[in-house]
Write a protein that holds these residues in place. Sequence first.
Motif, PDB file in Angstrom:
ATOM      1  N   ARG A   1       0.823  -1.208   0.000  1.00 14.40           N
ATOM      2  CA  ARG A   1       0.000   0.000   0.000  1.00 14.40           C
ATOM      3  C   ARG A   1       0.860   1.262   0.000  1.00 14.40           C
TER       4      ARG A   1
ATOM      5  N   LYS B   1       0.913   4.345  -2.787  1.00 15.17           N
ATOM      6  CA  LYS B   1       0.706   5.755  -2.452  1.00 15.17           C
ATOM      7  C   LYS B   1       1.860   6.614  -2.964  1.00 15.17           C
TER       8      LYS B   1
ATOM      9  N   LYS C   1       1.766   9.849  -5.491  1.00 10.85           N
ATOM     10  CA  LYS C   1       2.286  11.154  -5.127  1.00 10.85           C
ATOM     11  C   LYS C   1       3.306  11.651  -6.146  1.00 10.85           C
TER      12      LYS C   1
END
Length: 181
Positions: free
Chosen positions: A27, A31, A35
Motif C-alpha cells: 500500500r 501511495k 504522489k
Amino acid sequence: MASLQEQLMNSGLVNKQKAKQAQTEKRRQAKQKKKKGTVVVSDVQKAVQEKTELQRQKDLADNQETQQQLAIRAAHGKLIQMIAQHCEKDYQGELDYHFTYENKVKRIAVTPSIQQGLIKGSFAICVLNEEFYLINKEAAEKLRAIDESVLVALHDQTDNSTENEADDPYAEFAIPDDLMW
C-alpha cells in the motif's frame, strides 16, 4: 481457492505478522507512486504513442497538401472570373494581329484601334483552356500577379525616344517638310 497469502500461511512458510507487513508495504508503494506521478510506461504503451504520433504527422502532411490544392483551385477560379469580367467583347475586325503561343505563330482578327492598343501595350492577349481573350492592361497586370503563364502577349511600352534623341548625331538638323520617303 484461497489466495497465495493464505496458502503460504497454511503451509507455514509465512506467519501473520509478515503477511500484514507485506500488505502495508504494498500500500505504501502504491501511495508513493501516486504522489510522485511516476508511471511505468510499458513497451506496448510506447508503441501505441509512437503510432499515434506517426499518424498525427501523416494527417498533418495530408492536410497541408489538401490546403495547397484548394489554394490552386481558388487561384484558377479567380483567373476565370477576372477574364470573364475584363475581356473585350467587340474586338473582331479585318486586321490580323500575330503573336506566338507555344512556339507557334497564332493570329487574331482585330480592329485597327485594338491593334494599336496591343502594340502600345494598353491591351493584352491571355489564354485560358486553349481559348484566347483580349483584356485591358490593368486586368493583365492583376493576372500577371496571380499566374503569369496565362498572359500570351503584353507589350510593355518603354519610352526609348529620349535615349535615342540624346545619342542622335543629326538631332540639330531640321527635317524638311517636303521630303518624300
